[in-house]
Each structure stands twice: as C-alpha cells, then as structure tokens.
Design an enzyme around this catalytic site. Structure first.
Site, PDB file in Angstrom:
ATOM      1  N   ASP A  62       0.838  -1.203   0.000  1.00 30.49           N
ATOM      2  CA  ASP A  62       0.000   0.000   0.000  1.00 30.49           C
ATOM      3  C   ASP A  62       0.874   1.255   0.000  1.00 30.49           C
ATOM      4  O   ASP A  62       2.089   1.187   0.215  1.00 30.49           O
ATOM      5  CB  ASP A  62      -1.002   0.007   1.172  1.00 30.49           C
ATOM      6  CG  ASP A  62      -0.335  -0.148   2.538  1.00 30.49           C
ATOM      7  OD1 ASP A  62       0.869   0.157   2.670  1.00 30.49           O
ATOM      8  OD2 ASP A  62      -1.031  -0.564   3.484  1.00 30.49           O
ATOM      9  N   ASN A 128      -8.261   0.029  14.076  1.00 31.58           N
ATOM     10  CA  ASN A 128      -9.647  -0.071  13.599  1.00 31.58           C
ATOM     11  C   ASN A 128      -9.883  -1.351  12.796  1.00 31.58           C
ATOM     12  O   ASN A 128     -10.960  -1.532  12.222  1.00 31.58           O
ATOM     13  CB  ASN A 128     -10.014   1.156  12.756  1.00 31.58           C
ATOM     14  CG  ASN A 128      -9.257   1.204  11.425  1.00 31.58           C
ATOM     15  OD1 ASN A 128      -8.325   0.425  11.197  1.00 31.58           O
ATOM     16  ND2 ASN A 128      -9.658   2.106  10.552  1.00 31.58           N
ATOM     17  N   HIS A 130      -8.122  -2.419  10.082  1.00 26.92           N
ATOM     18  CA  HIS A 130      -7.753  -2.451   8.659  1.00 26.92           C
ATOM     19  C   HIS A 130      -6.573  -3.382   8.419  1.00 26.92           C
ATOM     20  O   HIS A 130      -5.750  -3.621   9.310  1.00 26.92           O
ATOM     21  CB  HIS A 130      -7.511  -1.041   8.109  1.00 26.92           C
ATOM     22  CG  HIS A 130      -6.263  -0.345   8.556  1.00 26.92           C
ATOM     23  ND1 HIS A 130      -6.124   1.024   8.521  1.00 26.92           N
ATOM     24  CD2 HIS A 130      -5.086  -0.815   9.061  1.00 26.92           C
ATOM     25  CE1 HIS A 130      -4.920   1.362   8.947  1.00 26.92           C
ATOM     26  NE2 HIS A 130      -4.282   0.263   9.293  1.00 26.92           N
ATOM     27  N   GLU A 135     -10.110  -0.550   4.712  1.00 32.93           N
ATOM     28  CA  GLU A 135     -10.653   0.023   5.937  1.00 32.93           C
ATOM     29  C   GLU A 135     -11.992  -0.652   6.305  1.00 32.93           C
ATOM     30  O   GLU A 135     -12.591  -1.340   5.472  1.00 32.93           O
ATOM     31  CB  GLU A 135     -10.884   1.525   5.735  1.00 32.93           C
ATOM     32  CG  GLU A 135      -9.620   2.322   5.402  1.00 32.93           C
ATOM     33  CD  GLU A 135      -8.746   2.586   6.621  1.00 32.93           C
ATOM     34  OE1 GLU A 135      -8.933   1.937   7.674  1.00 32.93           O
ATOM     35  OE2 GLU A 135      -7.859   3.460   6.523  1.00 32.93           O
TER      36      GLU A 135
HETATM   37  P1  PGA Z   1       1.281   0.191  13.292  1.00 35.25           P
HETATM   38  O1  PGA Z   1       0.311   0.223  12.046  1.00 35.25           O
HETATM   39  O2  PGA Z   1       2.269  -0.905  13.050  1.00 35.25           O
HETATM   40  O3  PGA Z   1       1.924   1.533  13.277  1.00 35.25           O
HETATM   41  O4  PGA Z   1       0.424  -0.053  14.479  1.00 35.25           O
HETATM   42  C1  PGA Z   1      -0.289  -0.949  11.647  1.00 35.25           C
HETATM   43  C2  PGA Z   1      -1.357  -0.641  10.661  1.00 35.25           C
HETATM   44  O5  PGA Z   1      -2.022   0.400  10.795  1.00 35.25           O
HETATM   45  O6  PGA Z   1      -1.551  -1.441   9.741  1.00 35.25           O
END
Ligand code: PGA
Length: 230
Positions: A62, A128, A130, A135
C-alpha cells in the site's frame, strides 16, 4: 491459523527467521508492511545476513495518495529510512503521485500476478481492524485500488503528516487472501482488543482483518499472551 506468541524481545528475531526460511527456498515475491510494528523486524533483518535470491520481488502492499514522494510520511520514505537496501534488494512502492492511483495499484498487482503471485505477505493490523488500506466497511471482493482512508487511520498518520492524505492505494482483499503465506504482526496492548476481534470474532467487513480467519495459511506473530483459541 498458526499463532506464535513471543516476548517483545523475541518478536523481531522470530519474524526474521520466518523470512530467512522463505528466502532460502528460492526467489521470493514478498510484500512488506509499514507502520511502527515492523520497524524492529527490518532493523534485525539488516543485521541478520539474510539474502534474497535473484529474481525476488519485494514490494509495498500500500501507499498514500500524495503529491510529494519525498514527504516523510509516505511509504516510499518509510522504506528509505527503515529498509536495509543495499545490501537487500529495493522495495517497489506504488508511486504516491501517480496521475491515476487506481491504475498505479492495478499495475503493481498485475506485475505481482505476472511473477506468479505473492509468496509471503507481512501484514500489520490497524487499531480499527484495517489490513493494508482496506478500511472497515471494505467488502471481501474489493480489488486492488485507491480507497478512502478512515479517520482513525488518518489520525494515526498525524505522527508524520500535518495534514494526512485522504486516500491510499492498496492490495485488495482477494489479493491478500490469495497469498501463499500471510503473516499478521501485532505488538503491544493497544492491539489486544482488535486482534482478539479479528481472530475470534465474526468474519465481517466491519473488521477487515477478520477475513484472515478464512486464509488457508495464516501465521500470527504477537507478543500478546492469551490470544489462543477460545
Ligand atoms: P502500526 O500500524 O504498526 O503503526 O500499528 C499498523 C497498521 O495500521 O496497519
């Protein structure tokens, strides 16, 4: 699902060993996540002596849709900071400033398909739920595309962006489900509730990571104790 619970000290080394084993089997199509979680993994990889066979293809699943590739918040900048290249091969990142982000992401997915699909995909999980930039609300058949970022994702991005992008490019859910081996990484208590929901709650678009329950070869590596079957 294989659930591997480690201590925080063991986490990076355990993921590196998994990458080492996959890379030893020959050319590897490897998707590499960004965010805080994999940073110690990439630091450990730099010290590990792991190498990738010629023909390996390393890519980011992504990227933000943004006008400035050199902005510190882009995934391109993330890999410039955290990915040990050289000596490791560079990571292909979709161009954040591509004129047509949908086409840019479809192009990356077509290249992955041309190379025989994804062997190993490292994934993070957003608080959340995702996975990549799929999302909450993303249906199970959502393809490779540019998508709107959820507000919690944008809020988290404020660590690096004064005004976080509103959109991101991402692998689709079927691309993730078709990987030969998906590895979900989650560390820290802040991930306990969402990881529990993803692994043990209903499979639902409200928690896109829950689609991984249906993945035929999923490994979860976490430093959170007590997340086993329930
Ligand atoms: P993080 O992000 O490793 O900074 O918690 C993970 C994500 O949002 O996929």
């Amino acid at each position: 699902m294989e659930l591997i619970t480690v201590t925080p000290e063991e986490f990076a080394g355990r993921v590196v060993e998994l990458i080492r084993a996959a890379a030893a089997a020959g050319p590897l199509n490897l998707g590499l996540s960004t965010g805080r979680t994999p940073v110690p993994v990439y630091e450990a990889l730099a010290r590990s002596g792991v190498s990738f066979a010629a023909g390996s293809y390393l890519f980011a699943p992504d990227e933000y849709v943004a006008a400035e590739p050199e902005h510190p918040g882009t995934n391109r900048s993330f890999f410039a900071r955290h990915w040990p290249s050289p000596p490791l091969p560079p990571v292909v990142v979709p161009r954040c400033d591509a004129p047509d982000p949908d086409a840019e992401m479809r192009g990356l997915c077509a290249e992955i398909a041309r190379r025989g699909g994804i062997d190993l995909l490292l994934l993070g999980i957003g608080e959340n739920g995702h996975i990549c930039f799929n999302e909450p609300g993303t249906p199970a058949d959502a393809p490779c595309r540019a998508a709107t970022l959820a507000e919690p994702t944008r809020a988290q991005a404020r660590a690096l962006w004064a005004e976080p992008p509103h959109r991101g490019m991402t692998l689709g859910v079927p691309n993730i489900m078709a990987t030969r081996h998906a590895v979900l990484l989650a560390t820290g208590e802040g991930k306990r509730a969402i990881l529990t929901a993803a692994l043990h709650g209903p499979v639902t678009a409200a928690v896109p990571a829950s689609y991984l329950q249906r993945h035929p070869h999923l490994t979860v590596i976490t430093d959170l104790a007590g997340l086993g079957e329930r």
